[in-house]
Scaffold this motif. Structure first.
Motif, mmCIF file in Angstrom:
data_model
loop_
_atom_site.group_PDB
_atom_site.id
_atom_site.type_symbol
_atom_site.label_atom_id
_atom_site.label_comp_id
_atom_site.label_asym_id
_atom_site.label_seq_id
_atom_site.Cartn_x
_atom_site.Cartn_y
_atom_site.Cartn_z
ATOM 1 N N ASP A 153 -61.483 14.149 -8.307
ATOM 2 C CA ASP A 153 -60.914 12.812 -8.512
ATOM 3 C C ASP A 153 -60.314 12.290 -7.205
ATOM 4 N N ILE A 154 -61.021 11.364 -6.580
ATOM 5 C CA ILE A 154 -60.590 10.749 -5.321
ATOM 6 C C ILE A 154 -60.751 9.245 -5.440
ATOM 7 N N SER A 155 -59.790 8.494 -4.941
ATOM 8 C CA SER A 155 -59.893 7.030 -4.965
ATOM 9 C C SER A 155 -59.688 6.475 -3.561
ATOM 10 N N LEU A 156 -60.001 5.188 -3.393
ATOM 11 C CA LEU A 156 -59.786 4.500 -2.122
ATOM 12 C C LEU A 156 -58.988 3.232 -2.396
ATOM 13 N N GLU A 157 -57.780 3.166 -1.838
ATOM 14 C CA GLU A 157 -56.929 1.992 -2.015
ATOM 15 C C GLU A 157 -56.970 1.154 -0.733
ATOM 16 N N ILE A 158 -57.421 -0.101 -0.870
ATOM 17 C CA ILE A 158 -57.645 -0.971 0.280
ATOM 18 C C ILE A 158 -56.588 -2.066 0.333
ATOM 19 N N THR A 159 -56.018 -2.256 1.525
ATOM 20 C CA THR A 159 -55.049 -3.335 1.735
ATOM 21 C C THR A 159 -55.442 -4.137 2.967
ATOM 22 N N VAL A 160 -55.090 -5.414 2.965
ATOM 23 C CA VAL A 160 -55.413 -6.297 4.090
ATOM 24 C C VAL A 160 -54.444 -6.044 5.231
ATOM 25 N N LYS A 161 -54.963 -6.007 6.460
ATOM 26 C CA LYS A 161 -54.127 -5.799 7.644
ATOM 27 C C LYS A 161 -54.246 -6.994 8.588
#
Length: 271
Positions: A263-271
């Motif tokens: 179980d692995i996720s990718l959390e993306i945020t704007v920079k």
């Protein structure tokens, strides 16, 4: 060698991206500005062994320029938390996310299950082997994940080692006849077949689906004459008992055909 060659993996990556993206990511391209940059954090949500960082990175690199920073080492048992950071255009990160995670989760799942088997037989001297029961097209990567988990690779395919199976023996007319045609490893189902194999120069015997008591007898008979591999019905509950019979190898099909994705996720945020 616990690494993968990029040139062998790229065709698989390209096909996976083609399958997922097709003519384009219509959702991302409609919502996300072309030059917007972002950062993604890979999060491990359960304990396990990571395998496939390079593959995940190469997925994104096929779509655009990225910076990929691993925060943990492949092959080590890792607690839940941040395991890698990726930086680049938001469109690249969003479009490559699923394919990258599919590879990373699949390979890490195999590495994790392999490590569980390896830990079960610790101290016995037995080597845990994989088999050819792999996902079509992914054998090279899945066998790499087994090595990352501490296991060893059996033959890669039909071309690099002899393994005489039950159907070969049937067609040849018996164990002895088969070994007269080619030397190598041979599968046996009982002690009579084992003795026939040893009498005919078998280099390695594969004891298939035998009880523990029969395995003990078989190992005693084969000692000093041929290497002994055990297969069939092997699981985490019985693998140590099998290892304690004194065999040399235990081959486990479920390492690749039944491993659960980590179980692995990718959390993306704007920079």
């Amino acid at each position: 060698m616990n690494s993968v060659e990029k040139e062998r993996v790229l065709p698989v990556i390209k096909e996976a991206l083609r399958e997922d993206i097709g003519d384009g990511d219509i959702t991302t391209n409609s919502i996300v500005p072309e030059n917007l940059t972002a950062e993604g954090i890979f999060l491990l949500k359960e304990e396990g062994v990571i395998a496939g960082f390079d593959v995940a990175k190469w997925v994104f690199e096929e779509l655009g320029e990225v910076g990929f920073i691993p925060l943990v080492k492949e092959g080590e048992w890792i607690k839940p938390g941040r395991i890698a950071i990726i930086k680049g255009k938001a469109r690249v990160l969003l479009t490559g996310e699923r394919v990258a995670l599919n590879f990373l989760q699949r390979l890490s799942g195999i590495a994790t299950l392999t490590r569980r088997f390896v830990d079960r037989v610790k101290g016995t001297g037995v080597k845990i082997l994989d088999t050819r029961k792999t996902t079509p097209g992914l054998r090279y990567l899945e066998k790499y994940a087994v090595r990352v988990g501490g296991g060893f690779n059996h033959r890669f395919g039909l071309f690099d080692a002899v393994l005489i199976k039950d159907n070969h023996i049937e067609i040849a007319g018996g164990v002895g006849n088969a070994l007269k045609k080619v030397r190598g490893e041979i599968e046996v189902k009982n002690l009579d077949e084992l003795r026939e194999a040893l009498d005919n120069g078998a280099e390695r015997v594969l004891l298939d689906n035998m009880s523990i008591e029969t395995l003990k007898k078989a190992v005693h008979i084969a000692r000093g004459k041929a290497e002994v591999e055990v297969s069939g019905g092997v699981n985490l509950e019985n693998v140590r008992e099998i290892a304690l019979t004194g065999c040399d190898y235990i081959s486990v099909g479920m390492l690749t055909h039944s491993a659960r994705a980590l179980d692995i996720s990718l959390e993306i945020t704007v920079k």
